[in-house]
Write an enzyme that holds these catalytic residues in place. Structure first.
Site, PDB file in Angstrom:
ATOM      1  N   THR A  43       0.826  -1.210   0.000  1.00  0.00           N
ATOM      2  CA  THR A  43       0.000   0.000   0.000  1.00  0.00           C
ATOM      3  C   THR A  43       0.864   1.265   0.000  1.00  0.00           C
ATOM      4  O   THR A  43       0.441   2.309  -0.493  1.00  0.00           O
ATOM      5  CB  THR A  43      -0.944  -0.041   1.219  1.00  0.00           C
ATOM      6  OG1 THR A  43      -1.645  -1.294   1.188  1.00  0.00           O
ATOM      7  CG2 THR A  43      -1.958   1.077   1.181  1.00  0.00           C
ATOM      8  N   SER A  48      -2.467   7.940  -2.761  1.00  0.00           N
ATOM      9  CA  SER A  48      -2.530   9.276  -3.370  1.00  0.00           C
ATOM     10  C   SER A  48      -1.273  10.100  -3.127  1.00  0.00           C
ATOM     11  O   SER A  48      -1.091  11.133  -3.763  1.00  0.00           O
ATOM     12  CB  SER A  48      -3.738  10.053  -2.830  1.00  0.00           C
ATOM     13  OG  SER A  48      -4.933   9.370  -3.064  1.00  0.00           O
ATOM     14  N   HIS A  52      -2.080  14.448   5.107  1.00  0.00           N
ATOM     15  CA  HIS A  52      -3.317  15.070   5.560  1.00  0.00           C
ATOM     16  C   HIS A  52      -3.060  16.006   6.727  1.00  0.00           C
ATOM     17  O   HIS A  52      -2.173  15.781   7.555  1.00  0.00           O
ATOM     18  CB  HIS A  52      -4.326  13.985   5.936  1.00  0.00           C
ATOM     19  CG  HIS A  52      -4.777  13.202   4.744  1.00  0.00           C
ATOM     20  ND1 HIS A  52      -5.662  13.717   3.818  1.00  0.00           N
ATOM     21  CD2 HIS A  52      -4.448  11.961   4.298  1.00  0.00           C
ATOM     22  CE1 HIS A  52      -5.867  12.821   2.862  1.00  0.00           C
ATOM     23  NE2 HIS A  52      -5.130  11.742   3.125  1.00  0.00           N
ATOM     24  N   CYS A 413      11.099  10.096 -21.687  1.00  0.00           N
ATOM     25  CA  CYS A 413       9.907  10.832 -21.244  1.00  0.00           C
ATOM     26  C   CYS A 413      10.197  11.637 -19.987  1.00  0.00           C
ATOM     27  O   CYS A 413       9.810  12.787 -19.868  1.00  0.00           O
ATOM     28  CB  CYS A 413       8.749   9.884 -20.988  1.00  0.00           C
ATOM     29  SG  CYS A 413       8.256   8.908 -22.420  1.00  0.00           S
ATOM     30  N   CYS A 448       5.440   6.951 -22.158  1.00  0.00           N
ATOM     31  CA  CYS A 448       5.607   5.759 -23.005  1.00  0.00           C
ATOM     32  C   CYS A 448       5.700   4.497 -22.155  1.00  0.00           C
ATOM     33  O   CYS A 448       5.792   3.390 -22.683  1.00  0.00           O
ATOM     34  CB  CYS A 448       6.779   5.894 -23.980  1.00  0.00           C
ATOM     35  SG  CYS A 448       8.360   5.248 -23.400  1.00  0.00           S
TER      36      CYS A 448
END
Lengths: 495, 419
Positions: A43, A48, A52, A413, A448
């Site tokens: 995890t 995200s 917080h 990239c 890519c």
């Protein structure tokens, strides 16, 4: 042979690595047992990447306390560990009277929790903070931030290692037994044996299983999957601040939203879906469709070619789907089971709380073992938080002149140089999978998706590190990249 | 741009970005048209671009009237380039390009800054990935783009798998179906979401039919399975909306999935330089001199629009290179664009998007769906300007249509359609 330690940490996620790094301040023999071939592959790398502020949690709860503390510790920690962090703040936006009332409540709650700088802002101020946000009222929380979650986990682990902690990768714990003379005997799937006076359960999604091995049966983990899309860096800079809806009561997550990453991508997600298999990090057609619809609703300028990848992460929930919502973190030094420190149900805000959890664990360990300072402890990890290409041109020119490998771009990239790939391959933990290189060097994380750089990385590993085709693993021993050579021999290339 | 000015700038007349078939032809033409100061920049350590991994034959049938392999085709141009003493910088990548044609270039040992009179963009394209087409499921190893698998097999002597399924009937996927079969892999099938193949008919015959590899049209991959290595895929037929039909879903066991689902022109530098992009081709908008919306920046080859045959890449790039040399040598004089060109009924795109009207030109275009025995018609405000009758029109095949300079006189807005 039994490998003997003072403290064994089960699980090398952000929590386990924080604990190991905190304990490395002291002259203790500490080791982390991690079932995967690298730290942070559960995890901790699938979320995200948000720190917080801490206004969402009930005053007096462990989560409220640890989140606010952890958030406060992050600036120093990221500076020392060379981890990318951006203090971009967050707007939680209300659309009706009910949500406005909830915002007032959240602000009060946050202030009780000690969250700094909370401010209720009207429509105009909202627009100044983030262009395009609509709503009646918003709660602005400047300490909400974004961070590289795998960068933090790797940084913590490498610094812990440098300060004497041990990391045993690819070691899945299969049995835990209390020893007659005190302490724990731990066996892993490979048959290796370990012992320690104190065991720290930081096994995330498997924390309840680890509890059961130690005879603690009251915990249950309900895996709850969140899916995301990663968007092209073309959209970098449009979302300057985190924007969330007002949290819904009993919802397992905070709702689907756009989250910028420290590397310049945007994330769309996460969804929330309970499932049985704690490792089923799949993406599903229906959720992907919902996410695309939601993303287009939130930001109409997203083009179909901006979706570069999808992924999912799994929350370690203590509440079953029938109940929903959240339960407070379990951070306990078991009175009934001596020397078992239990860190369980560390879902959101686990990333933010990790350093504060570690400090709390340190205090618990002190009840069992004398803590003498480690005289050689150095909190600073060498290197830079910046990618080479993000450094000033002058500095790059100098470095390229000194070391030609900085002049050779391998990942086009993300503009990652050969030297950055080599550094990632030579990582101190000795992690050798392709995702280990990816999370350290950022190569193959661009638009890519490795089509260009992976063949080049493979060439470097074969020609300069002597890897054979069988050495290439995506993330585990069961995920080989290749099945052999086309023609006999010919390992390595002649170009 | 911190410290940018501290790195001394070099000045060059024509800089060609990319040493694949387009860049090679452009650099040669620029030199042949009188520019003595041409620099070709290639990010790989050798010239030739993607041709180096294309060891099958069929290249050069139009240009050389013989079937060459990719490396042989590239070699013809590389020899010519060397014979003309054109300067090349291999292992060198362009990091940024400004609208005033300043390139920041990274190479082993040096960061360079180059000011160019004219820049020819010839970066080619990249493959569309799993992420771009949102295939649901797990993330096992064994899922490759067809071109990456081709690179591993042909340049690295690496076998990527034994039991192979292929999604997408693009040419690279078809070529790889044959290539893997020849090396002992079992290719289960090729699945194509469209009702027709997106590869060339000759490749369907020579790469699939000749080896009894089935091609399932109107079919797509609905899920990827496997926790470690790929264990199989689910495929389903799609309806006319291209959405999978649930009760047609079936499991196909395989350890490898190759994706041949399209190419995307690699235009990040182009966008950075402020060049206008055509949303259909994903390449630059150009005039009949292959100049983009930014004066002095030219574009050609697959970075401009995805071609079917390398021969046309070379032809187009040679023109672009010649015009770049002319521009650099003429004190940067631009031609006035007097005629617009837009796609009409049945045509997906047409190129160039603007003409000066002072020279003959060749339109490149693709149709939206397959047709038999139809004409491509060019009209100017309803008046027919040119027409080409064809027995077969196929979206996989690029169509080239010549228009004489006389036909363009008085024209202002051309529309190209299937009639």
């Amino acid at each position: 042979m039994v490998r003997m330690y003072d403290v064994l940490v089960v699980g090398g996620g952000v929590v386990g690595c924080s604990v190991a790094r905190e304990l490395s301040r002291f002259s203790l023999r500490t080791a982390v047992l991690e079932k995967e071939l690298d730290v942070g592959l559960g995890t901790s790398c699938r979320n995200s990447g948000v720190l917080h502020a801490g206004f969402n949690y009930a005053p007096g709860s462990t989560r409220a306390l640890l989140d606010v503390q952890g958030n406060r510790m992050m600036d120093d920690l990221c500076r020392d560990l060379k981890v990318k962090i951006k203090r971009i703040g967050k707007l939680t936006v209300a659309f009706d009277d009910e949500e406005v009332a909830e915002l007032h409540r959240l602000k009060e709650q946050g202030e009780v929790n000690g969250v700094p700088g909370l401010e209720l802002v009207g429509h105009d101020r909202m627009q100044t903070i983030q262009h395009g946000v609509e709503g009646v009222l918003a709660l602005y929380s400047p300490s909400s931030s974004i961070i590289s979650p795998y960068g933090l986990t790797i940084g913590l682990a490498e610094n812990a290692l440098a300060n004497g902690a041990h990391f045993h990768l690819g070691q899945r714990v299969t049995s835990i037994a209390s020893q007659e003379r005190g302490g724990w005997a731990v066996t892993t799937a490979s048959g290796d044996r370990f012992s320690a006076a104190v065991l720290v359960n930081a096994a995330g999604l498997f924390a309840a299983d680890v509890c059961r091995m130690a005879g603690i049966t009251e915990h249950e983990i309900y895996p709850c999957r969140g899916e995301y899309y990663v968007l092209d860096r073309r959209l970098d800079g449009i979302v300057k601040t985190l924007v969330y809806p007002v949290p819904k009561k009993n919802s397992p997550g905070l709702g689907i939203h756009l989250t910028p990453t420290v590397d310049g991508n945007l994330l769309v997600g996460p969804s929330a879906e309970y499932l049985d298999d704690p490792e089923d990090c799949a993406c599903s057609r229906d959720v992907m469709k919902d996410l695309r619809r939601e993303a287009h609703h939130l930001m109409p300028e997203i083009h179909v070619t901006d979706y570069i990848r999808s992924f999912s992460g799994i929350r370690a929930k203590q509440t079953p789907p029938s109940v929903g919502g959240n339960k407070d973190f379990v951070v306990e030094d078991r009175k009934d089971v001596k020397g078992f420190i239990n860190l369980l149900g560390i879902e959101s805000p686990g990333l933010t709380s990790a350093p504060a959890i570690a400090a709390m664990v340190r205090a618990m360990v002190e009840h069992h073992l004398p803590l003498a300072p480690n005289p050689t402890f150095n909190p600073v990890r060498p290197g830079s938080a910046l990618l080479f290409s993000d450094r000033p041109a002058e500095e790059r020119a100098d470095l390229i002149a000194q070391n030609p490998d900085y002049g050779e771009i391998i990942c086009r990239c993300e503009k990652i140089t050969k030297q950055e790939i080599i550094d990632a391959v030579r990582n101190p933990l000795g992690a050798r999978t392709m995702v280990s290189i990816k999370y350290r060097a950022r190569a193959s994380m661009g638009r890519c998706q490795g089509g260009f750089c992976i063949p080049r990385i493979v060439r470097i590993l074969r020609n300069e590190f002597g890897w054979s085709t069988a050495d290439f693993l995506k993330r585990s021993t069961s995920s080989p990249l290749f099945v052999g050579t086309v023609r006999p021999g010919g390992e390595g290339t002649e170009r | 741009m911190n410290g940018r000015e501290r790195i001394p700038a070099e000045h060059r007349s024509v800089v060609v970005v990319g040493g694949g078939p387009a860049g090679l032809a452009a650099a040669i033409a620029a030199k042949e048209h009188g520019c003595d100061d041409v620099l070709l920049v290639e990010r790989d350590h050798i010239l030739g671009g993607i041709l180096n991994q294309c060891i099958h034959d069929g290249f050069g049938l139009h240009t050389f009237k013989e079937a060459l392999s990719g490396p042989e085709y590239a070699d013809r141009f590389i020899r010519k380039l060397r014979g003309l003493h054109i300067e090349t910088a291999e292992g060198t990548i362009v990091l940024s390009l400004s609208p005033d044609r300043v390139l920041e270039v990274s190479t082993r040992g040096a960061l360079r800054r180059i000011e160019a009179d004219a820049v020819v963009l010839a970066m080619g394209c990249r493959e569309r990935t799993r992420g771009a087409i949102s295939i649901p499921g797990r993330r096992p190893s064994g899922v490759y783009t067809a071109g990456a698998a081709q690179n591993f097999m042909n340049l690295e002597n690496i076998m990527v798998g034994r039991n192979v399924a292929i999604l997408g009937s693009g040419d690279i996927g078809l070529i790889m179906a044959r290539r893997m079969t020849l090396e002992g892999a079992r290719v289960e099938a090729v699945f194509e979401i469209l009702p027709y193949s997106s590869g060339l008919p000759r490749n369907i015959q020579q790469c699939l039919n000749d080896y009894n590899i089935p091609l399932f049209l109107n079919t797509t991959v609905t899920e990827i399975l496997g926790a470690g290595r790929l264990e199989g895929i689910k495929v389903a037929q799609v309806g006319s909306d291209r959405a999978p039909i649930c009760d047609t879903e079936r499991f196909v066991p395989c350890d490898t999935l190759l994706l041949s689902v399209g190419l995307i022109p690699e235009n990040e530098l182009t966008r950075e330089a402020g060049v206008a992009i055509d949303p259909v081709t994903s390449g630059a908008v150009v005039d009949d001199r292959f100049m983009t919306s930014v004066p002095g920046i030219f574009s050609c080859g697959n970075v401009l629009h995805v071609h079917d045959l390398v021969d046309w890449v070379s032809v187009e790039a040679a023109q672009a290179g010649a015009f770049a040399a002319e521009y650099a040598g003429s004190g940067r004089r631009t031609a006035e664009r007097t005629i617009s060109v837009v796609p009409g009924a049945g045509v997906r795109y047409t190129l160039p998007q603007a003409l000066s009207g002072d020279q003959a030109c060749t339109l490149s275009l693709r149709v939206q769906e397959p047709w038999r025995d139809r004409s491509v018609v060019v009209t100017d405000n309803g008046r027919e300007v040119a027409r080409k009758r064809m027995m077969r029109l196929h979206p996989a095949e690029m169509i080239r249509l010549d228009i004489a300079v006389e036909a363009l006189s008085g024209c202002s807005s051309l529309e190209v359609s299937v009639g």
